[in-house]
Scaffold this active site. Structure first.
Site, short mmCIF file in Angstrom:
data_model
loop_
_atom_site.label_atom_id
_atom_site.label_comp_id
_atom_site.label_asym_id
_atom_site.label_seq_id
_atom_site.Cartn_x
_atom_site.Cartn_y
_atom_site.Cartn_z
N ASP B 52 3.51 -9.71 -0.09
CA ASP B 52 4.15 -9.74 1.23
C ASP B 52 3.47 -10.66 2.24
O ASP B 52 4.04 -10.93 3.28
CB ASP B 52 4.21 -8.33 1.82
N ARG B 246 4.93 -4.58 8.48
CA ARG B 246 5.94 -5.31 7.73
C ARG B 246 7.19 -5.52 8.58
O ARG B 246 7.23 -5.14 9.75
CB ARG B 246 6.32 -4.51 6.48
N PRO B 332 -5.62 -7.48 -3.93
CA PRO B 332 -4.58 -7.87 -2.98
C PRO B 332 -5.08 -7.93 -1.54
O PRO B 332 -4.33 -8.29 -0.64
CB PRO B 332 -3.57 -6.72 -3.11
#
Lengths: 613, 613
Positions: B52, B246, B332
C-alpha cells in the site's frame, strides 16, 4: 424525435440557452439535486473561438465543484503582463515592463494562494465540454435544437406554494417541428445578447453603443516578439494591440479597428468588408520592428462593435430570470464576459436550490438581481475607463496628452481586484449583514468572497486551504475560530457555543434549536473548526463533537510539517484571540461575523430568510 | 479462447507476472513503443490489501509518465510520523513526538519540492488499475489466467543481431488448456517471491529466514487515539505496533506476533491458528489506555514470517531478467516492497527500449543487475537494522538496554533518504561516470536522481520544476546551464557549445557529429537550457536555436512573478558561473557533469554504450 418527449411536462427549473451562463446554471442546479432541463436553439456546442479568459475567481468556483483539475490541465496559464511602448528612436516598439498578470486584490492579504490567482485561457467550447461531461454523469443532457415559442407567467406566480408551476413555456423541437408545453416553477433565460426571454418579458437594456470596433483573430504565430507567450498590452504610434496566449502554441490578437472602414451605413459591422488578413495587417504596423508571419489557416476570427449596456431588471415576478450576456454587454479587453456570465448563474443556483427544497423563503431570490446587477454596473463603469486608456495614443514628447506607461500600469493594477473577480463586493441585504462585529475579525470583509486561508488538518497535518472545505454543496459554512483550545476556559466557551447553536430542540430559543435533528442542521450548515493550538499537541477529538462532522473538518493555524506553507491565518484575518465565528455563504462570500457567545445573533441572521426544518 | 491466439508467436519482450513490477515493465515498454506482451497466472487483479505504500520517488516516476494526478487524487497523504512510548505512570502509552514523515534526503537540498516528498498510501489494486487503464489506452491487455510451462534460451542469445528471438517460452491458457509457443527477444520474470522464472533459470536466493512474524489488518477503526490519521510507531511495554492511514477512513495495523503461537512445526505460518481478531487483541494491549473497537468487517488481513533474501543474479544470458519480489524479500515496515519492485522494472525498461530500437549496445543491459542488486542489498541491510530497533522493548528505568525514543527517531531520520527512495545511489558504471567535474556543480551528486529544481519558463514565467521536463520518454536529457546569457562573451561560449555538440555531420569528431540529422540527435537526447539571466529582461528566442526544440524548454533561475517560489537553483546546485552541462539519464539519475566547452567529453560518455544513427 425521441418518444419520451410528451406534449405536457413539468420541471422545477427550465434553462433556455446552453452557453456558459446556462450550462453553469443547469450543472449547479443538477448538482444540488434540483429537477432541471436545459435547451438550446443551436444544433451544436461552440467548437472554437468565442470567449477564452478564465479569471481566478472562476477557477475557485470550478475548484469548489471539483472541476478545476481539468481546467488547469487544458488551460494555458498567464503569469506575466508585458507592456510594449514606442521605442526612443520612434521607429517601433520596445519592451517597457513585465508585471504579474494578476495583482493582489488587497494588500491585507499578501498570502493569496497560488492556485486561485492564476489567470487561464481556454476556449469556450472546452469549458462547455467540462459542464456537458459533468452533467452527462448526472444524467442531464442539453436538448437541441430547441426554440422557445411563447412564455407566460400565471396567476399563482407570487404563491409561496412549493408545488406551483406558474410558468408556461412552449418549445419547438426544430429537427422534428413538434412542440411541447413545459410547466416550470422557474425559468432562466441564458440566451445571449439578443435574449428571447428578455424581449418576451419586456426587460429593456440601459446604456449605449460605443464608437469602438474590435477585430479578433486566433492563430499560431510565427514571430520574433519575445513576449508572444505572455499577455501583452502594446501601445504604438500606429495603434494598440493586445495579445493573449492560448492553448498549445496558439495566441489571440485583439486589434482596435477604424470604424469607418468596417461599419456599414446603418452602423453595423460589415464582415464582408474585412477578414483576418486585414486584422493581421493592422497588427503588423503596431508590432514593428517585430514581425509576424501569416499562418496557413486561422483558427477563428471576428469583428464587432461594442455596446456597454445593462438590463434594467434581472427578474420578473420572482419566477423568470435572465443571466449572462442577456443582462450585460461590454468590451472583451478585461476577459470578463464569460466569467461574469457564469458567476451570474452560480449566484442564482444555490438560492433557487434552497427555495425549491423548502429550506429558504422566496425573498432570498431577490438578492440575485441586487447583487449581480450591482456588479454589472461596476463592470460597465470599469470598461469605460479602461477602454479609453487602452485606445489612447501613447504619451511622447510630441503627444503630451497621451497615455503614459505609468498611468496605464496604475489603472491595470488598480482594477486588478475587479478583473480577477477576487475583489467583487456584494451590497448589504438580508444575506449580507451590516457587519457589526468587525473588531472580532479585523481584516475579514463582509460581502466579499473569503480569501484563501492556508491551514493544516489537525488529524493528519495535511495542508488544507479553507477553500478546500468551502465546496459548492449549497450549504452555508460556519467557521468556528475557537482560539487556543489548550486553555480550559477557552474550551469551555467553545463547548457552550456548540451547545447553544448546534443542539436541536434546545430551550435556547435559537433559530437552529427549532430544527428536528443535528443532521437537519448539518444539511444546511456545515461547520469547520479552526483552533489556534499548535499541530504538535492538538488532539482533534477533544473538540466538541457537534463542531465537526468528520475528522477532516478540524483545522489548526500552523506551518506545515516541512515548515514552508500555512499558518498565521488568525493574524492575517485579525481574529480576536477570544475567538470568532464567521458565516460564509454557499458561494464562499462572507455573510456575517459573530462572537463565540453569539449563537443567537447567528440564529437571527438565518431566520431572516431560512426555514427551520 | 479468442481465435487470434496462434500457436507460434514472436514478441520483443514477454513479461511474466502482472503485479506492480510486471505492470510497470509492460507499461513502460509499451509507452516506449516496444512490442510487448504480458501474462499472469491469476484470473484477476488484486482487489484489496497487499502492498500500500507509495514512496516519494515512486510518485516522481508516476509524474514523469503523467500518471501522478490519479495517484494523488486516490491516495492518502502521510505528513506526520507520530511516536508513542510508555507513559510515565507505566500504565499505558502517550504521545512522545510528531515529526515530518519524510525527512529531507540531503541537507544540501532544503528546497525539495512539496510534491515528490509526500508519502502516499493506496492499495495495490488501485495502483495496478492505473497501469491497466493506461495500457488499455495503448491497446495492451494482460492475458490471464496464463501459466508458463517451459523456457529455453537458444544458442544465438549472445548475438548483437537485433532480429534474433532466442528465448522460447511455452504458455498454457488455463481457461482453455490450449498452449502456445512464444519466441521472444527478451523475457522478464516478474512473478513474485516464488518466481517460476527464477527457479527455471536456476537463480538461487541468498540470505535467511528471520524470527519475525507479522500480523497485518485493514479496518475502519473506531478509536480515541488522536493520531489515527498519522503514521504511528508505537512502542509499549506490551509490544510494538505500526499504524498506517489508508484511503477514506481506513487504517492498516502492523503487529509483531509471537511466532510460537502461529508457526507450525515446519516453521510455516499456520493461518488456521489465528485471525484478525487475534491481531486486534494484541493491538489493544499495545494501545492501552486508548481503545479500539472491533469493526463489523475487516477489509483484509494476513500473517507472515519474514525472509531477508536477495537473488544471486538478476540476468541470464543477457536475455532473461527477473524483477520485484522475484529478486528480493524483506519486512514490510518501511513500505519498500512495491516501490522497489516498480523501480526495478522502471530501471530495466528504458535500457531494453534503447537496445531494441538499436540506439544502444547490449552492454547497457548489464547495468540493470549492477544497479538494482546493489540497491536490494542495501535494502536488506537497512531492514535488519530497522527491524531490530522496531521490535526492541522500549527504554525505561527498568529496562536500560531498551530502545530509547531518541535512538529510534535518529534511525528513522537517518534512513529517511533511503526509505523515501530519493537518496538511492547507483554505483559507477558505463552509464554513471566517476564524476571528474564536481567543481562545476558542487552539490550535484552523480549516481543519484536529480533533486527538484524550481525554475521559471523564460517565455511565460510559468513556474516549472526541472522534473516537469525530465519526462520518461527514454531520452537522455542535457541540462545546459548557460550562465548569464546577457553577457556577450558568455553567449559566445553557449553558441560554441551548441555548434560543437548539436550539429550533425560536423568535423568535430564528436560522437553526435556522426548522427544524420539534428532530429536524430533529439530522438535520443532532449535539451533543456537554463539561463541565470533574470525574468524581466530575458528574450528566450535569442538563445541558440539548437538548444531548445520548443519555447517551453528555456528556463530561467528566478523567483516567480508573485515572488514566492523558484530561483537560486544555480546557488543550490553549486553551478559554476561560467556554466555547466549535466547529463541526466532517462530515469532522472545524474550521469555526468561537463563544462560548457566539454562537448567531446559528453560525446565520449555516450559513445560507451550508444550508437550514432
Amino acid at each position: 424525435m425521441p418518444s419520451n418527449i410528451r406534449n405536457e411536462n413539468e420541471v422545477d427549473v427550465l434553462v433556455i440557452g446552453a452557453g456558459p451562463a446556462g450550462l453553469m446554471a443547469a450543472f449547479a442546479l443538477a448538482r444540488a439535486g434540483v429537477n432541471v432541463r436545459i435547451v438550446d436553439k443551436r444544433p451544436d456546442k461552440v467548437s472554437a473561438g468565442q470567449a477564452d479568459g478564465i479569471q481566478p475567481r472562476t477557477l475557485e468556483v470550478f475548484k469548489s465543484y471539483g472541476l478545476s483539475d481539468r481546467l488547469l490541465r487544458e488551460g494555458t496559464q498567464l503569469h506575466v503582463a508585458a507592456f510594449y511602448n514606442p521605442s526612443k528612436d520612434g521607429l517601433g516598439i520596445e519592451l517597457t515592463d513585465r508585471v504579474p498578470d494578476v495583482s493582489s486584490t488587497d494588500t491585507n492579504f499578501p498570502f493569496e494562494a497560488p492556485l486561485p490567482s492564476i489567470q487561464l485561457t481556454l476556449h469556450q467550447g472546452a469549458i462547455e465540454a467540462i459542464f456537458l461531461d459533468s452533467m452527462r454523469d448526472m444524467g442531464l443532457e442539453v436538448r437541441r435544437p430547441v426554440l422557445p415559442i411563447s412564455i407566460e407567467v400565471q396567476a399563482q406566480a407570487d404563491s409561496e406554494e412549493r408545488d406551483a408551476y406558474p410558468v408556461r413555456v412552449v418549445l419547438k423541437h426544430a429537427d422534428t417541428e413538434e412542440t411541447e408545453t413545459v410547466h416550470a416553477k422557474y425559468v432562466l433565460g441564458a440566451d445571449g445578447a439578443h435574449s428571447w426571454v428578455r424581449k418576451m418579458t419586456g426587460i429593456a437594456m440601459q446604456g449605449e453603443q460605443t464608437e469602438y470596433v474590435w477585430g479578433v483573430v486566433d492563430l499560431v504565430a510565427e514571430t520574433d516578439l519575445p513576449d508572444i507567450r505572455n499577455k501583452c498590452a502594446i501601445h504604438s504610434n500606429n495603434g494598440s494591440c493586445m495579445i493573449i496566449p492560448r492553448e498549445g502554441d496558439k495566441v489571440r490578437l485583439y486589434i482596435q479597428l477604424d470604424g469607418k472602414e468596417v461599419v456599414d451605413d446603418a452602423g453595423r459591422v460589415d464582415k464582408s468588408r474585412c477578414g483576418p488578413e486585414m486584422i493581421l495587417d493592422v497588427a503588423r504596423k503596431t508590432l514593428h520592428p517585430f514581425t509576424i508571419e501569416s499562418p496557413q489557416t486561422y483558427d477563428w476570427w471576428t469583428i464587432y462593435a461594442i455596446g456597454q449596456r445593462v438590463a434594467e431588471r434581472y427578474i420578473v415576478h420572482d419566477r423568470v430570470f435572465i443571466a449572462g450576456d442577456a443582462c450585460h454587454t461590454h468590451s472583451p479587453k478585461a476577459g470578463q464576459g464569460m466569467n461574469a456570465s457564469m458567476q451570474d448563474s452560480y449566484n442564482l443556483a444555490w438560492k433557487l436550490a434552497h427555495v425549491l427544497k423548502g429550506t429558504a423563503h422566496r425573498n432570498l431570490l431577490q438578492t440575485y438581481e441586487l447583487e449581480r446587477r450591482h456588479y454589472a454596473q461596476e463592470l460597465i463603469a470599469f470598461d469605460k475607463k479602461f477602454a479609453k486608456l487602452f485606445s489612447g495614443k501613447p504619451y511622447s514628447e510630441l503627444n503630451l496628452d497621451g497615455v503614459s506607461h505609468a498611468e496605464f500600469l496604475k489603472a491595470f493594477q488598480t482594477f486588478g481586484g475587479f478583473t480577477s473577480g477576487l475583489g467583487v463586493q456584494y451590497p448589504e441585504s438580508i444575506i449580507i449583514t451590516s457587519n457589526q462585529n468587525q473588531h472580532l475579525a479585523k481584516n475579514v470583509l463582509v460581502g466579499r468572497r473569503l480569501v484563501p486561508c492556508p491551514l493544516l488538518r489537525a488529524a493528519d497535518c495535511r495542508p488544507t486551504d479553507l477553500h478546500d472545505l468551502l465546496v459548492s454543496d449549497t450549504r452555508f459554512k460556519l467557521l468556528v475560530f475557537t482560539g487556543d483550545t489548550h486553555e480550559p476556559s477557552q474550551m469551555a466557551q467553545v463547548e457552550a457555543f456548540a451547545q447553544a447553536l448546534m443542539t436541536p430542540d434546545s430551550d435556547s430559543k435559537n433559530f437552529f434549536g427549532g430544527f428536528s435533528s443535528l443532521e437537519r442542521i448539518r444539511s444546511v450548515l456545515d461547520v469547520v473548526t479552526i483552533s489556534s493550538e499548535k499541530k504538535g499537541t492538538i488532539m482533534y477529538n477533544r473538540l466538541p463533537r457537534a463542531l465537526w462532522s468528520h475528522w477532516s473538518k478540524v483545522l489548526v493555524d500552523d506551518l506545515d510539517m516541512r515548515g514552508t506553507t500555512g499558518g498565521k491565518v488568525y493574524e492575517s484575518l485579525g481574529i480576536d484571540p477570544a475567538g470568532a465565528v464567521i458565516v460564509v455563504r454557499p458561494d464562499a462570500y462572507v455573510a456575517a461575523i459573530a462572537p463565540l457567545n453569539g449563537a443567537s445573533e447567528i440564529g437571527t441572521y438565518f431566520a431572516n430568510f431560512m426555514k427551520a426544518t
